[in-house]
Every structure is written in C-alpha cells, then in structure tokens.
Design a protein around this motif. Structure first.
Motif, PDB file in Angstrom:
ATOM      1  N   LYS A 152       0.826  -1.207   0.000  1.00 19.27           N
ATOM      2  CA  LYS A 152       0.000   0.000   0.000  1.00 19.27           C
ATOM      3  C   LYS A 152       0.860   1.256   0.000  1.00 19.27           C
ATOM      4  N   VAL A 153       1.953   1.262   0.766  1.00 16.68           N
ATOM      5  CA  VAL A 153       2.843   2.424   0.773  1.00 16.68           C
ATOM      6  C   VAL A 153       3.333   2.718  -0.638  1.00 16.68           C
ATOM      7  N   ARG A 154       3.772   1.671  -1.339  1.00 16.09           N
ATOM      8  CA  ARG A 154       4.265   1.857  -2.713  1.00 16.09           C
ATOM      9  C   ARG A 154       3.147   2.333  -3.638  1.00 16.09           C
ATOM     10  N   ASP A 155       1.948   1.802  -3.452  1.00 18.14           N
ATOM     11  CA  ASP A 155       0.813   2.207  -4.290  1.00 18.14           C
ATOM     12  C   ASP A 155       0.499   3.686  -4.092  1.00 18.14           C
ATOM     13  N   VAL A 156       0.442   4.128  -2.841  1.00 17.69           N
ATOM     14  CA  VAL A 156       0.164   5.540  -2.556  1.00 17.69           C
ATOM     15  C   VAL A 156       1.250   6.426  -3.165  1.00 17.69           C
TER      16      VAL A 156
END
Length: 406
Positions: A246-250
């Motif tokens: 999720k961090v990478r997606d954001v």
C-alpha cells in the motif's frame, strides 16, 4: 537495504584560512549536523512545556522536549482555530511564537497546522453568515501567515477537504462555506490568500483520504491554478500497518503530480490494534490503551520498513510522526516514547537511521591546492582543520565551493 543515492551529493571544496590562503596538505575532519530531508514530529510538547505552570509537569515535559530535539529537525505546531483563538480577536500568538522561536534556535524547520479546517473550528464563527465567515477566514490567514513569516514559512493551508462538504458529525462554519462554494473554489481562495501573504512559503494540501477522490481533488485544484507546492498525506495506522504494497501504491499514485510529498501525520501503534469496524478513529477512545513489549517490537519493525520505503522514494521530502509520547492523541500508544519518557525500540531505531546510517562523517587531506571532495547525505555540515571551524551545506551542484575557516 535501499537505494539512497539521490539523497546524497558530492562537491569539491577549497579550504582557505582566515586570510584567504589555501590550506594545503592538511587533515580535514567533517561531520554532518543536520539533514536536508525533514524528519519530523508534532511539537505540541514544546508548546506545553513553555505554557505549563506546574514545575513537576514542566520538568517531565522538558525531558520529552530534549528527546524530541535529539532526534528531529522538523516540527509541526498547532494552529487549530478553535483552540488558538478561543475568543474572537484574541489569538494565542505569543505562545506559538515563543515555541516557534525555541525550535528555530535549534535549527528546526517549522510548519503551522492548519490555517483552514472544519474540525476544531472556532465556535464563535457560527453567528456569522457565510460571506462573513469566508472574510474572517481569509483575514485569519492574512494575520497569522504575516505574523510568523520568517519563522514559519510552511503551512498546511487547508485540511481534509475530501470529507469537508459532507462532514456531518456536527455543524461548523467551514463545512457551511465549503458546501456553498464547492471544494475547489474554497481551496483556491485560501491558497491564494496564503501565497499573497508569503509568496515563498511552502503550502500544503493535506488529507487522510488516499483514495482516488483525493487524486481528483488535486487534479481539479491544479487545473484551477491553485498554488499547491506540496502534497500532504496523513497515514494514521491505528487499525494496522498499511504494509509495503500500500505504501508503494500511494507513492506511485500521488507522485504522478510531480509535486513533493510530505507524510504529514504518521502513526504506528505499539498496543492492540484498533478494531476494523471503527470508521472514525476519534470514536475509539477507551480508558486504557497500553503499550506492550510485543507491540513495541512490531511498531519498530513496521516503522523501519516504512521509513526506508519513504526515504528511498525521490518524491518524499518529509516524514512527520504524530506523537512523540504515548497517549497524546486519542490515548493511543502511538508515540515512540512511553508515558514515563523512556524511549521505545522505535525511538532507538530511528535515531540509528537518522543519525548513523543516513549520516555522514569523515576525514580527508587537502591536496596542494587546498581541495577535498566530500560525498555524503545532503544537509548541513561542519568542517574543522587544526581547531578552526567552518560550516557549509552539502547539496547538488557542479561548482567548486570555497570554505573559509574562522
């Protein structure tokens, strides 16, 4: 454990003495004294330390302030309108200024939070019509941005706009004008006002909503000419760590705008995880929410992974923890220091990253022309030759820098 080369710079430096003569064939010691990257935390404890009259409480707060200053170079101070100006025309400007100057004296960069927000709004605004509310909001921006210019040159201009027009937990003046004006016109009005008061300020749009709705809002604001300089992303993780995916997606979704990203309010707790069915974090306030040894180990591991991911990403310029000490917001064990001011594993981990792994010191010998080449993490440095010192900034650039010893 990550590619951090974009966080570094290399420069050739000519070392000269107080008379301007090149210092040839001498040993030079250099050490980093600050990062250009902003490692931060809310600095509400600094404000509390300065205001509290009780000496015992003051001493405890002083301990937390010392821990704060030993780790961070970036602080957020509270300008929530309802608390900052409880009575119309009587803002607590003096206390905030004292706290800001204390931080600045320690080479800390400061952000004011926020200039406009529906939550924590001043109740006395409710007696006015919408046109007057907007006028008073803009005059509030004029007053505070101008008063703190040169001390605070970074602001969360408007907070949580995605939910603002549909916020229904209680009536408030800012939701009223947002409903009438629309999100983008309100955002543009407050940003334009802030920029006119301090044209060189860093101005953030800040939100906890990281869905496509926030992306659309940013797109619409930029299309409308809103002078957003930085995207603020809140990452309160009381209901569990986002995880690397999720961090990478954001990061991927919000970096496409080509603007710097600040993770403005980051929490990872060291106690039990908040139940998933809670929709508003503010609704979960319980008598006790203790930190546990297992939770502290989990918090440390999750925080290290997240910091490494964020520090590695070239769009990210700042990370702000939301609470140094447990219990400061919602009673949660979201700090990296326990209530008794003993540091948790996460505090020690962050200090090791910020002040050791991502920190540069060294020695070199100048050549016959007084030249050395320093490569290291970007930031402020001190250079020393035979007891004589000089300061310089290591940043990107190809030019040769001359440093004169005092």
């Amino acid at each position: 454990m990550g590619n951090y080369e974009h966080r570094k710079a290399a420069r050739k430096i000519v070392v000269v003495n107080a008379n301007g003569k090149k210092v040839s064939n001498q040993k030079v010691a250099f050490k980093q004294t600050n990062h250009s990257f902003l490692f931060g935390c809310n600095a509400f404890n600094v404000l509390g330390y300065l205001k509290v009259p009780d000496e015992e409480i003051k001493a405890k707060l002083k301990e937390s302030v010392d821990l704060w200053l030993d780790l961070y170079n970036f602080g957020t101070l509270p300008f929530y309108w309802g608390g900052y100006e409880k009575e119309e025309g009587s803002p607590d400007q003096e206390s905030l200024m004292e706290a800001a100057k204390l931080l600045k004296s320690h080479n800390v960069k400061i952000k004011g939070h926020p200039l406009c927000w529906h939550t924590g709004c001043a109740d006395w605004l409710m007696k006015y019509d919408n046109a007057t509310i907007l006028d008073k909001q803009l005059k509030r921006i004029d007053r505070d941005v101008t008063a703190f210019k040169g001390i605070i040159d970074m602001w969360d201009v408007i907070n949580e706009v995605v939910i603002m027009p549909v916020f229904d937990k209680y009536d408030n003046a800012i939701t009223r004008i947002c409903k009438e004006m629309g999100q983008v016109p309100l955002v543009k009005a407050v940003f334009d006002e802030a920029k006119s008061m301090n044209p060189n300020a860093t101005l953030l749009l800040n939100d906890f909503n990281v869905s496509p709705a926030y992306e659309r809002l940013i797109e619409e604001c930029l299309d409308a000419g809103v002078p957003i300089t930085t995207i603020g992303i809140q990452s309160h993780q009381h209901q569990g760590y986002w995880g690397a995916e999720k961090v990478r997606d954001v990061l991927e979704r919000f970096s496409r705008f080509g603007l710097p990203i600040h993770f403005t309010e980051n929490t990872l707790i060291s106690g039990h995880i908040m139940p998933a069915h809670i929709e508003d974090l503010n609704d979960y306030q319980i008598p006790e929410w203790p930190s546990t040894p297992e939770g502290e180990d989990r918090q440390c591991k999750e925080m290290e992974e997240m910091y490494r991911l964020l520090f590695e990403h070239p769009s990210v310029e700042a990370i702000t923890n939301w609470d140094l000490v447990d219990g400061e917001w919602l009673g949660a064990p979201s700090g990296i220091v326990r209530r008794d001011n003993t540091p948790k594993p996460a505090y020690h981990m962050l200090k090791k990253l910020i002040k050791e792994e991502w920190w540069t010191t060294g020695e070199q010998v100048t050549d016959e022309n007084g030249v050395i080449e320093i490569s290291g993490f970007k930031g402020d440095y001190e250079l020393q030759v035979d007891g004589k010192k000089a300061s310089f900034i290591l940043e990107d650039g190809d030019d040769v820098v001359t440093i004169q010893l005092a």
